[in-house]
Scaffold this motif. Structure first.
Motif, mmCIF file in Angstrom:
data_model
loop_
_atom_site.group_PDB
_atom_site.id
_atom_site.type_symbol
_atom_site.label_atom_id
_atom_site.label_comp_id
_atom_site.label_asym_id
_atom_site.label_seq_id
_atom_site.Cartn_x
_atom_site.Cartn_y
_atom_site.Cartn_z
ATOM 1 N N GLU A 194 20.300 -23.386 15.193
ATOM 2 C CA GLU A 194 21.367 -24.328 15.562
ATOM 3 C C GLU A 194 21.889 -25.032 14.322
ATOM 4 N N GLU A 195 21.032 -25.096 13.298
ATOM 5 C CA GLU A 195 21.432 -25.786 12.071
ATOM 6 C C GLU A 195 22.287 -24.855 11.219
ATOM 7 N N PRO A 196 23.486 -25.281 10.867
ATOM 8 C CA PRO A 196 24.309 -24.431 9.997
ATOM 9 C C PRO A 196 23.608 -24.125 8.672
ATOM 10 N N ALA A 197 22.830 -25.090 8.168
ATOM 11 C CA ALA A 197 22.161 -24.866 6.882
ATOM 12 C C ALA A 197 21.170 -23.718 6.980
ATOM 13 N N SER A 198 20.448 -23.622 8.112
ATOM 14 C CA SER A 198 19.493 -22.525 8.286
ATOM 15 C C SER A 198 20.208 -21.190 8.329
ATOM 16 N N ARG A 199 21.309 -21.162 9.085
ATOM 17 C CA ARG A 199 22.043 -19.894 9.183
ATOM 18 C C ARG A 199 22.553 -19.478 7.821
ATOM 19 N N ARG A 200 23.044 -20.457 7.070
ATOM 20 C CA ARG A 200 23.583 -20.151 5.748
ATOM 21 C C ARG A 200 22.470 -19.617 4.839
ATOM 22 N N ALA A 201 21.307 -20.277 4.902
ATOM 23 C CA ALA A 201 20.193 -19.844 4.061
ATOM 24 C C ALA A 201 19.793 -18.417 4.400
ATOM 25 N N ALA A 202 19.717 -18.111 5.702
ATOM 26 C CA ALA A 202 19.313 -16.763 6.109
ATOM 27 C C ALA A 202 20.344 -15.745 5.638
ATOM 28 N N TYR A 203 21.625 -16.113 5.762
ATOM 29 C CA TYR A 203 22.677 -15.188 5.363
ATOM 30 C C TYR A 203 22.619 -14.926 3.857
ATOM 31 N N LEU A 204 22.457 -16.016 3.113
ATOM 32 C CA LEU A 204 22.380 -15.885 1.650
ATOM 33 C C LEU A 204 21.199 -14.991 1.270
ATOM 34 N N TYR A 205 20.082 -15.221 1.961
ATOM 35 C CA TYR A 205 18.893 -14.416 1.671
ATOM 36 C C TYR A 205 19.158 -12.947 1.950
ATOM 37 N N VAL A 230 0.811 -1.225 0.000
ATOM 38 C CA VAL A 230 0.000 0.000 0.000
ATOM 39 C C VAL A 230 0.836 1.262 0.000
ATOM 40 N N ALA A 231 2.180 1.127 0.034
ATOM 41 C CA ALA A 231 3.006 2.321 0.195
ATOM 42 C C ALA A 231 2.677 3.364 -0.855
ATOM 43 N N GLY A 232 2.552 4.612 -0.396
ATOM 44 C CA GLY A 232 2.234 5.693 -1.319
ATOM 45 C C GLY A 232 3.452 6.495 -1.710
ATOM 46 N N ASP A 233 4.553 6.280 -0.984
ATOM 47 C CA ASP A 233 5.774 7.002 -1.345
ATOM 48 C C ASP A 233 6.976 6.083 -1.175
ATOM 49 N N VAL A 234 8.105 6.549 -1.675
ATOM 50 C CA VAL A 234 9.287 5.696 -1.732
ATOM 51 C C VAL A 234 9.777 5.302 -0.347
ATOM 52 N N ILE A 235 9.754 6.267 0.575
ATOM 53 C CA ILE A 235 10.303 5.979 1.901
ATOM 54 C C ILE A 235 9.473 4.889 2.582
ATOM 55 N N THR A 236 8.148 5.020 2.526
ATOM 56 C CA THR A 236 7.280 4.004 3.120
ATOM 57 C C THR A 236 7.548 2.653 2.476
ATOM 58 N N PHE A 237 7.671 2.676 1.156
ATOM 59 C CA PHE A 237 7.892 1.426 0.432
ATOM 60 C C PHE A 237 9.186 0.756 0.882
ATOM 61 N N LEU A 238 10.260 1.534 0.894
ATOM 62 C CA LEU A 238 11.551 0.938 1.248
ATOM 63 C C LEU A 238 11.567 0.496 2.702
ATOM 64 N N PHE A 239 10.866 1.253 3.555
ATOM 65 C CA PHE A 239 10.774 0.860 4.966
ATOM 66 C C PHE A 239 10.101 -0.510 5.077
ATOM 67 N N GLY A 240 8.946 -0.643 4.410
ATOM 68 C CA GLY A 240 8.244 -1.918 4.448
ATOM 69 C C GLY A 240 9.081 -3.023 3.834
ATOM 70 N N TRP A 241 9.752 -2.687 2.758
ATOM 71 C CA TRP A 241 10.566 -3.664 2.016
ATOM 72 C C TRP A 241 11.674 -4.218 2.906
ATOM 73 N N GLU A 242 12.370 -3.327 3.607
ATOM 74 C CA GLU A 242 13.475 -3.779 4.436
ATOM 75 C C GLU A 242 12.973 -4.501 5.670
ATOM 76 N N LEU A 243 11.856 -4.015 6.228
ATOM 77 C CA LEU A 243 11.270 -4.707 7.379
ATOM 78 C C LEU A 243 10.908 -6.133 6.990
ATOM 79 N N MET A 244 10.359 -6.260 5.790
ATOM 80 C CA MET A 244 9.987 -7.580 5.274
ATOM 81 C C MET A 244 11.234 -8.470 5.158
ATOM 82 N N THR A 245 12.299 -7.903 4.596
ATOM 83 C CA THR A 245 13.534 -8.669 4.445
ATOM 84 C C THR A 245 14.054 -9.157 5.795
#
Lengths: 216, 721
Positions: free
Chosen positions: B162-173, B135-150
């Motif tokens: 505890e799983e190295p694979a999970s940590r790796r996946a999160a880092y890659l993401y 619903v963002a109406g301006d760039v700042i709102t959009f990027l705020f939501g975007w980064e919060l989502m990330t």
């Protein structure tokens, strides 16, 4: 001798003391030089108080002298006595070369000071020039010296330079601000003094270039 | 009943989410209550959002508002719910409600323990962030939501840290997302400097021209493509989906990756406009690549959630195929064709959210029941988990594009866009690319069907392949009810595409430069878009015919089976007579010969019953067709893509001709990871090594940097002044 002459004399004395600090290896002498610098700063503040008829600057002058010319040197000397290290080790740049670099920095400081609108009048020009030179010299001291105590003194020199500009150009800041700065300085020195002792305890040396060993 | 007007609904929902999260965190010690509060509260917030979206879709007029104002600087975070935003919001709410209810049961499992509270809060944060993005109406709102989502997503992916694979996946993401966000920030800043505005409405109104516009298009496609998981920017996706808890994977795959599609539609297709055909071609090509490679990689996965993740890439590809066709049609000025393509892609956004959400929830049930994600360890689950199996089957059929389910509707519409678009232009590029796109789509759909035959067949049919699968239990009602709801949606959205298209018509009239044909929506049942006789399809009729055919086939099969059984019984009786008479008979070559022989050898009068097709032996899980074997022929056919490697190892003690144990290992080459990202990562690391000289760890060096900087700045001031 007018008040402005006295003021310029004080500023020049401060610059000279900064130069002497660069040329000095004995830590006690360096601290005394810093005390002298602070004393000159106090006198300068008092002169401005008289000439600009701003008598609250006397308080500033008194605090400066009491704190920077007496209390801090005394405290630092006590620290040195406790840890028993009295001389600076060979700096990264030897003394003649350092003095030459500082000369260059002074030229830069003076040249740049002409660019400010405030320094068109005679006294302010000198004050800003001296202050900028001292600031750069203080930074230079920090870069080349290895003893932690010298680092603290260099930081305090930078602080003096900033103070000189503030007092000289604006004819004194509000008293609250100055008192705040004074407390900042005293706290910084206390903490740094404690840190120096910790460093010496840990490394059996005050050489901060050894701190890079902490890196993983 | 609607206590809040549409304008107040969205801030209310967001405030509700924040409030729920705060209370949940305060009540962290009472894990159960906190979890239920978080997820049920999230349901209410989603319903409120959904109602706002529905109101906008119904009224057709956008809702504007302000989320937050900073009084001193007059800086405001604004929101705008227009048709497009409302559509995506509706998709989000439609999926978020069942997932939240599912999560109450799923996250309540003992192994989540304290983490369930964290999951509840992060779930709300993620949903709130996605709502802000839409619903963002301006760039700042959009990027705020975007980064919060990330950030929320990264935290959720790393739930099992505890799983190295999970940590790796999160880092890659995180790394890939930030590269993408960097592209977006660069693009938005260029635009906002050019238009001296941060608001979307004025930002995108044709400021950029020429090569700058092409550069912006590239930046935005890159930035949004990472989030959408478009091949070749997809490498984070198959790692992140399996690592996250299942209900989160469902949300991720269903809606979160659609934010990338939303961005491409909003900013690229209808923001920057489509000044030339090549932009549409790029989107179409990316779509075709993602669709085909996505499904090919999905076929080779033996981890159920990883398979579903690759299938998401495929569906993103299908969405982009429709969108690309639409953008090309916009470029050559046929807005009626464009509207079919855009409608197809938006429809598929909804459909994919529904059936992929359902598939992930079903996978969650299965994984919970068996404790593993490996398809090779499932088998025979239909008997133990009939409801989960039924819902999974419905979703698998929907994703394979079988009528009358919803996957068919949108994929058919995509076909129509491609085939009808083919005739609408005389440009050779269009004449070449549209049929190629259609062929790719057809191939993709067929392969997807193969993929889900494997996923369903190996998991749910035949005999259990492991003790866990044999002891599996059906999920509780709280986890089944949301699946039933989604399965009903799969059927409903497939049967009544006209209703959906009517809503989409409103969405598309709100987009600039789109004019859907008046006769596109015909009644509630059919879909017409092009030449009448050719592509007039009423899914109800088609579905009824197919179901009827299936029923007839079933009846015939049953009759046949009865007959066959009788014949077998007769034969058995005759056989007993023979063996009683003669003792030694002629050995036949017919199937079952071995059983016959054994029967004779035992000289037993009692008939021995063995399973059909068992050749007289006992059937066990070891004789079953495995997932690897099922996909092997396709692996051989597409050898050029997979470049499989195979290793057979025979462990023998005495002689190599009598192995004790044979080990078979086969894997496909991770082309993108090895040839694209490998060299890239190595180069970046080498550069970082070079930079290390600067950061030597020496205090004096750092001080020297400060000093050099100060002197330079002072000189600069003097020189400038």
């Amino acid at each position: 001798m007018t008040t402005s002459d006295v003021l310029i004399l004080c500023a020049a004395g401060m610059l000279v003391s900064a130069y002497l600090m660069v040329g000095q290896n004995a830590l006690f002498t360096t601290i005394r030089l810093y005390g002298l610098q602070a004393l000159l700063l106090g006198i300068g503040s008092a002169v401005i108080a008289v000439s600009a008829a701003r008598y609250e600057l006397f308080v500033t002058a008194a605090v400066t002298v009491a704190l920077k010319a007496v209390l801090i040197p005394w405290f630092l000397m006590r620290v040195i006595d406790r840890i028993g290290i009295h001389r600076e080790i060979e700096p990264f740049l030897n003394v003649p070369a350092s003095l030459l670099v500082c000369l260059g920095l002074t030229v830069v400081g003076y040249r740049v000071s002409t660019g400010f609108a405030e320094s068109s009048q005679g006294v302010s020009h000198h004050l800003v020039g001296v202050a900028l030179s001292m600031l750069l010299i203080g930074l230079f001291l920090m870069v080349t010296r290895k003893r932690a105590i010298t680092q603290i003194l260099a930081l305090l020199t930078v602080e003096n330079a900033v103070f000189l500009v503030a007092v000289g150009v604006t004819s004194g800041m509000p008293l609250v601000v100055e008192l705040g700065i004074a407390f900042d300085v005293i706290l910084a020195v206390l903490m740094l003094g404690i840190l120096v002792r910790r460093i010496v305890d840990r490394f059996e040396s005050m050489d901060i270039s050894r701190l890079s060993k902490l890196k993983g | 009943m609607m206590p809040l007007g549409p304008a107040g609904g969205l801030p209310a929902a967001l405030a509700l989410r924040i409030g729920i999260s705060a209370v949940t965190l305060l009540a962290v010690r009472r894990t159960n209550a906190a979890r239920q509060l978080a997820f049920l509260g999230s349901t209410i917030a989603s319903i409120v959002t959904g109602m706002t979206a529905a109101a906008v879709l119904q009224a057709g007029s956008p809702v504007h508002g302000v989320l937050l104002v900073h009084e001193a600087s007059q800086f405001a975070l604004t929101y705008t719910v227009d048709g497009l935003a409302a559509w995506f919001l509706a998709v989000l709410s439609l999926l978020a409600v069942p997932i939240a209810i599912f999560s109450v049961g799923y996250v309540g499992q003992p192994h989540f323990n304290r983490r369930s509270v964290f999951l509840g809060v992060a779930f709300n944060a993620l949903l709130g962030a996605v709502e802000i993005v839409f619903v963002a109406g301006d760039v700042i709102t959009f990027l705020f939501g975007w980064e919060l989502m990330t950030l929320a997503m990264a935290a959720l992916v790393a739930t099992e840290h505890e799983e190295p694979a999970s940590r790796r996946a999160a880092y890659l993401y995180l790394v890939m997302s930030h590269v993408g966000t960097g592209c977006l920030i660069a693009g938005f800043m260029t635009l906002s400097v050019a238009s001296a505005s941060l608001s979307f409405s004025t930002l995108l109104s044709g400021v950029a021209v020429g090569p700058v516009r092409d550069g912006l298009f590239a930046l935005f496609v890159l930035g949004f493509g990472v989030k959408a998981g478009v091949i070749p920017l997809h490498v984070w996706l198959p790692d992140a989906h399996p690592a996250a808890p299942t209900s989160i994977s469902a949300l991720m795959s269903g809606v979160v990756i659609k934010t990338g599609i939303y961005g491409i539609v909003r900013v690229c297709a209808f923001g920057l406009g489509v000044p030339r055909l090549s932009w549409g071609v790029i989107v179409l090509a990316l779509g075709g690549l993602s669709a085909l490679l996505g499904v090919l990689y999905a076929l080779m996965q033996h981890d159920l959630k990883r398979l579903l993740a690759y299938s998401s890439i495929e569906n993103i590809g299908i969405i982009l195929l429709g969108l690309g066709a639409g953008m090309m049609a916009l470029a050559y000025g046929r807005s009626d064709v464009a509207s079919i393509g855009i409608a197809a892609s938006l429809y598929h956004v909804l459909n994919h959210a529904v059936f992929k959400g359902l598939l992930f929830l079903g996978a969650g049930d299965v994984v919970t029941a068996t404790g593993t994600r490996q398809i090779e360890r499932f088998g025979g689950l239909l008997r133990r988990m009939p409801w989960t199996g039924l819902f999974f089957l419905i979703a698998a059929m929907a994703i394979s594009g079988l009528p009358p389910l919803n996957g068919f509707a949108s994929e058919w519409l995509t076909f129509q866009a491609l085939l009808y678009g083919f005739r609408s232009s005389t440009q050779p590029l269009v004449h070449f690319l549209f049929p190629v796109g259609g062929a790719l789509l057809a191939l993709t759909t067929a392969l997807a069907a193969a993929c889900f035959v494997k996923a369903f067949g190996i998991s749910f049919l035949a005999l259990p392949r492991s003790r866990e699968a044999a002891e599996a239990h059906e999920a509780p009602l709280v986890m089944l009810a949301p699946q039933a709801f989604l399965a009903a949606l799969c059927v409903g959205l497939g049967l009544f595409p006209g209703l959906v298209l009517r809503v989409l018509e409103g969405v598309m009239t709100s987009l600039p430069g789109l004019q859907p044909r008046a006769d596109m929506v015909s009644g509630g049942l059919g879909m017409i878009s092009g030449f009448r006789a050719f592509d007039h399809v009423a899914p109800v009729v088609l579905g009824t015919a197919l179901l009827g055919g299936a029923a007839v086939a079933g009846v015939l099969a049953a009759i046949g089976a009865r007959g066959f059984q009788r014949a077998a019984e007769r034969a058995e009786r005759a056989e007993q007579n023979i063996s009683a008479d003669q003792g030694e008979g002629v050995r036949g070559f017919q199937p079952g010969g071995e059983a016959l022989a054994r029967l004779k050898a035992s000289r037993s009068r009692r008939p021995r019953r063995v399973p059909t097709w068992g050749c007289g032996g006992e059937l066990s899980a070891r004789t079953e067709y495995t997932a690897t074997a099922f996909s092997k022929p396709l692996m051989m056919i597409f050898r050029a893509v997979y470049r499989p490697t195979r290793q057979v190892e025979a462990l023998a003690e005495v002689s190599p001709y009598f192995p004790q144990e044979v080990r078979y290992h086969s894997e496909i080459e991770p082309t993108f990871e090895r040839y694209v990202y490998g060299p890239l990562v190595r180069r970046v690391l080498r550069m970082a090594d070079g930079m290390r000289v600067l950061q030597a760890g020496s205090l004096h060096a750092y001080l020297a940097y400060v000093m050099i900087l100060v002197v330079t700045m002072v000189l600069l001031v003097w020189w400038r002044g």
